[in-house]
Design a protein around this motif. Structure first.
Motif, PDB file in Angstrom:
ATOM      1  N   TRP A  30       0.846  -1.184   0.000  1.00 35.60           N
ATOM      2  CA  TRP A  30       0.000   0.000   0.000  1.00 35.60           C
ATOM      3  C   TRP A  30       0.884   1.238   0.000  1.00 35.60           C
ATOM      4  O   TRP A  30       1.752   1.375   0.856  1.00 35.60           O
ATOM      5  N   GLU A  34      -2.600   5.426  -1.242  1.00 35.95           N
ATOM      6  CA  GLU A  34      -3.624   4.377  -1.217  1.00 35.95           C
ATOM      7  C   GLU A  34      -4.125   4.147   0.205  1.00 35.95           C
ATOM      8  O   GLU A  34      -5.328   4.000   0.431  1.00 35.95           O
ATOM      9  N   LEU A  35      -3.220   4.124   1.154  1.00 37.57           N
ATOM     10  CA  LEU A  35      -3.622   3.937   2.544  1.00 37.57           C
ATOM     11  C   LEU A  35      -4.468   5.112   3.011  1.00 37.57           C
ATOM     12  O   LEU A  35      -5.495   4.937   3.683  1.00 37.57           O
ATOM     13  N   ASP A  37      -6.369   7.071   1.249  1.00 38.01           N
ATOM     14  CA  ASP A  37      -7.707   7.039   0.656  1.00 38.01           C
ATOM     15  C   ASP A  37      -8.592   5.992   1.342  1.00 38.01           C
ATOM     16  O   ASP A  37      -9.808   6.181   1.477  1.00 38.01           O
ATOM     17  N   GLN A  38      -8.002   4.887   1.783  1.00 34.33           N
ATOM     18  CA  GLN A  38      -8.764   3.921   2.574  1.00 34.33           C
ATOM     19  C   GLN A  38      -9.219   4.544   3.894  1.00 34.33           C
ATOM     20  O   GLN A  38     -10.351   4.339   4.333  1.00 34.33           O
ATOM     21  N   ARG A  73      -6.439  -3.520   8.009  1.00 34.72           N
ATOM     22  CA  ARG A  73      -7.771  -2.971   8.287  1.00 34.72           C
ATOM     23  C   ARG A  73      -7.796  -2.298   9.651  1.00 34.72           C
ATOM     24  O   ARG A  73      -8.431  -1.249   9.832  1.00 34.72           O
ATOM     25  N   VAL A  76      -6.104   1.085   9.282  1.00 26.02           N
ATOM     26  CA  VAL A  76      -7.003   2.046   8.636  1.00 26.02           C
ATOM     27  C   VAL A  76      -8.043   2.547   9.633  1.00 26.02           C
ATOM     28  O   VAL A  76      -8.326   3.754   9.718  1.00 26.02           O
ATOM     29  N   ASP A 136     -13.730  -3.913   5.910  1.00 27.36           N
ATOM     30  CA  ASP A 136     -13.321  -4.624   4.703  1.00 27.36           C
ATOM     31  C   ASP A 136     -14.292  -4.435   3.545  1.00 27.36           C
ATOM     32  O   ASP A 136     -14.039  -4.910   2.445  1.00 27.36           O
ATOM     33  N   CYS A 138     -15.628  -1.250   2.948  1.00 27.39           N
ATOM     34  CA  CYS A 138     -15.714   0.204   2.793  1.00 27.39           C
ATOM     35  C   CYS A 138     -14.971   0.650   1.535  1.00 27.39           C
ATOM     36  O   CYS A 138     -13.799   0.299   1.329  1.00 27.39           O
ATOM     37  N   PRO A 140     -12.927   3.213  -0.872  1.00 31.04           N
ATOM     38  CA  PRO A 140     -11.986   4.294  -0.569  1.00 31.04           C
ATOM     39  C   PRO A 140     -12.597   5.662  -0.852  1.00 31.04           C
ATOM     40  O   PRO A 140     -13.518   5.788  -1.664  1.00 31.04           O
TER      41      PRO A 140
END
Length: 595
Positions: A30, A34-35, A37-38, A73, A76, A136, A138, A140
């Motif tokens: 990631w 990317e992280l 946006d999660q 997860r 995040v 898991d 959701c 982004p």
């Protein structure tokens, strides 16, 4: 560093180096973007859910319970809670059912964030009536600087649950200011910066997860997430550290010692710079082995600090003088921290007393009214006994209460005793620890009716205690020996090793079962085990399971999946799984083969 810059510092890397690797997980990598946006996607769910409590702390019912087995997860979810200004409370999904009710009652969460494993655990425990958000599932979002604003306005902090003396979990409240103080220190002290690769071996349900996650993220490094379930040990740990090019390793000494049993050599771990050990005492033999391999080229560091004061507060770079130390010193206080040893309530040097820690930030204490060792606003009496030498070095010398550490996990012996006494057939119980071949073994003496067998008592305790708190040895006594004052006469208790022999009809039947049983006895420090004994009910923790599967790989050239073992965690069941693995066939999905 002020607490709001935890997110701000990470955001700086998201903005400047968004494509750089933030997390290296077993299934994928990631980038920081990317992280982020999660995190933004879950943040949107948190702020839009009709759960109330935004901006309130855990005492006001505004906390978010995080129940995620997947470390990514969980990461995040943690970051999204910080961004939303919500108190975050991560817990281990493997808790026994009885603990869920206590956690929910004390925390009163506004909502729960879970992945699939977490949702399954909640359902199995009968938890209902909570607002459940699936991490898991959701989508982004789009991360922006606006996500920093709530965290800048409030320090909602976190809650981690640990063992309580009565068996009821105790919620420790912590602040982001405390986390930031630690992150800033470790990043500077051990040169963690952009691109530094740091291990994450800790379950999200333990506060060391904050360390393993936030130190590399805030420094612009990479969080290297170990394969799950279970912690890699032995050969698997050596391979993983090398493959991931880990530079900074955090682990408990029990895991660290498996590197030695795996035959790590001077050419192993080429990228590793420093190994930081916490959660259990380090032994002189650990230092001797490490220095024989690496000399001064790779640092070995001892860390000490209770969860109540937020991770490490004392540290020591271990050198040649520690190869013969008994005990190995804990070290000296990190900047901004004061450590005292109190004798009759007053600080003393070169005398044994209770260790008190003073920190440069407020300590919120426990959930509820229990003050424990907290002395507002920023001091905590640890319950540890120690001595401060003339040069300011702290040496730890045990506990003043019944608290112990098993593989880095805090265990209250009183909680073990209460869980056993709660069985109607048990009249008295006494929990103890013993040292066997360098490992700490948890056992219990019980006075109980013959109608309740050991397996029944273990199963009863397992409904109330996590695996790390289950006694691996049960000793039946006609009475617990006591002094005239009514206290347990521990010197009169028989040795734990003298206790358990498998019944004749339960003895291993085949040569393979006998070999596996011998391996269990070695790992669990039992004189013998039966072919149908349950590994988990004998005190086999996730770490012990990992060591077992690693040993099977070495001794039998058999790659047994953890899932296969958990379907039938007996000697007989494992023998079937080994045979199937050798033959290249999947293990059966029932227990029929072991009957």
């Amino acid at each position: 560093m002020s607490h709001e810059t935890l997110l701000a510092r990470w955001n700086d890397h998201v903005t400047r180096r968004g494509d750089a690797c933030a997390v290296s997980a077993p299934d994928r990598t990631w980038s920081h973007r990317e992280l982020a946006d999660q995190v933004a996607g879950l943040h949107r769910l948190l702020t839009s859910a009709e759960s109330g409590g935004a901006g309130r702390d855990a005492e006001a019912g505004g906390a978010v319970l995080v129940v995620c087995a997947d470390p990514v997860r969980a990461a995040v979810a943690l970051l999204a809670c910080v961004a939303a200004g919500r108190t975050v409370a991560p817990v281990d999904v493997r808790q026994p059912a009885a603990r869920w009710a206590a956690v929910l009652e004390d925390l009163r969460p506004a909502c729960v964030v879970a992945d699939r494993a977490g949702a399954d655990a909640l359902a199995a425990a009968g938890v209902a009536g909570v607002v459940l958000l699936r991490a898991d599932e959701c989508a982004p979002g789009t991360w922006s600087g606006q996500h920093l604003e709530p965290a800048a306005r409030t320090d909602a902090g976190y809650v981690y649950f640990t063992s309580g003396t009565t068996g009821r979990p105790k919620g420790i409240r912590g602040s982001l200011a405390a986390v930031a103080h630690f992150v800033d220190w470790e990043s500077a002290e051990f040169r963690v910066g952009e691109g530094t690769r740091v291990s994450l071996l800790t379950s999200p349900g333990f506060d060391a997860f904050l360390r393993d996650l936030l130190v590399p993220l805030c420094a612009g490094g990479t969080v290297c997430v170990a394969p799950s379930p279970g912690v890699p040990v032995g050969d698997a740990l050596v391979r993983w550290l090398a493959e991931q090019r880990v530079e900074v390793l955090h682990c408990v000494p029990t895991v660290f010692r498996t590197l030695r049993t795996a035959g790590a050599h001077a050419g192993s771990l080429p990228d590793l710079r420093v190994a930081l050990l916490a959660g259990e005492p380090v032994r002189a033999s650990d230092v001797v082995w490490w220095r024989e391999l690496f000399g001064d080229s790779k640092e070995l560091v001892n860390l000490y600090g209770p969860s109540e004061t937020t991770m490490t507060k004392v540290f020591r770079r271990l050198d040649a003088s520690d190869t013969s130390a008994d005990p190995v010193p804990a070290g000296r206080a990190m900047p901004g921290v004061t450590v005292r040893v109190l004798v009759a309530g007053a600080p003393a040097t070169d005398a044994i007393g209770e260790v008190e820690i003073e920190v440069p930030f407020a300590l919120p204490g426990y959930l509820g009214t229990d003050r424990g060792g907290f002395r507002p606003p920023n001091r905590y009496r640890t319950g540890d006994l120690g001595r401060i030498d003339a040069d300011g070095t702290l040496v730890l010398l045990g506990r003043r209460d019944q608290q112990v550490k098993i593989a880095g996990v805090r265990v209250e012996l009183g909680a073990v005793e209460e869980a056993l006494r709660d069985h109607p057939a048990v009249h008295d119980a006494c929990a103890v620890t013993a040292d066997h071949d360098g490992d700490t073994v948890l056992g219990a003496y019980v006075v109980a009716d013959a109608s309740a067998g050991d397996e029944e008592l273990r199963g009863h305790a397992a409904l109330r205690l996590p695996a790390a708190q289950l006694p691996s040895v049960l000793v039946r006594l006609s009475a617990i020996p006591r002094t005239l004052s009514g206290k347990v006469d521990r010197r009169a208790l028989p040795p734990l090793a003298a206790v358990r022999a498998a019944a004749g009809e339960d003895l291993p039947r085949t040569p393979l079962e006998q070999e596996i049983a011998a391996l269990w006895s070695e790992l669990l420090h039992l004189p013998s085990v039966g072919r149908l004994d349950d590994f988990t009910l004998l005190g086999g923790t996730s770490l012990a399971m990992a060591r077992l599967l690693d040993a099977l790989r070495t001794r039998f050239s058999a790659e047994v999946a953890l899932r296969s073992f958990l379907l039938d965690p007996t000697v007989a069941g494992l023998a079937v799984a080994v045979e199937e693995a050798r033959a290249g066939r999947p293990a059966p999905l029932t227990k029929e083969a072991s009957a």
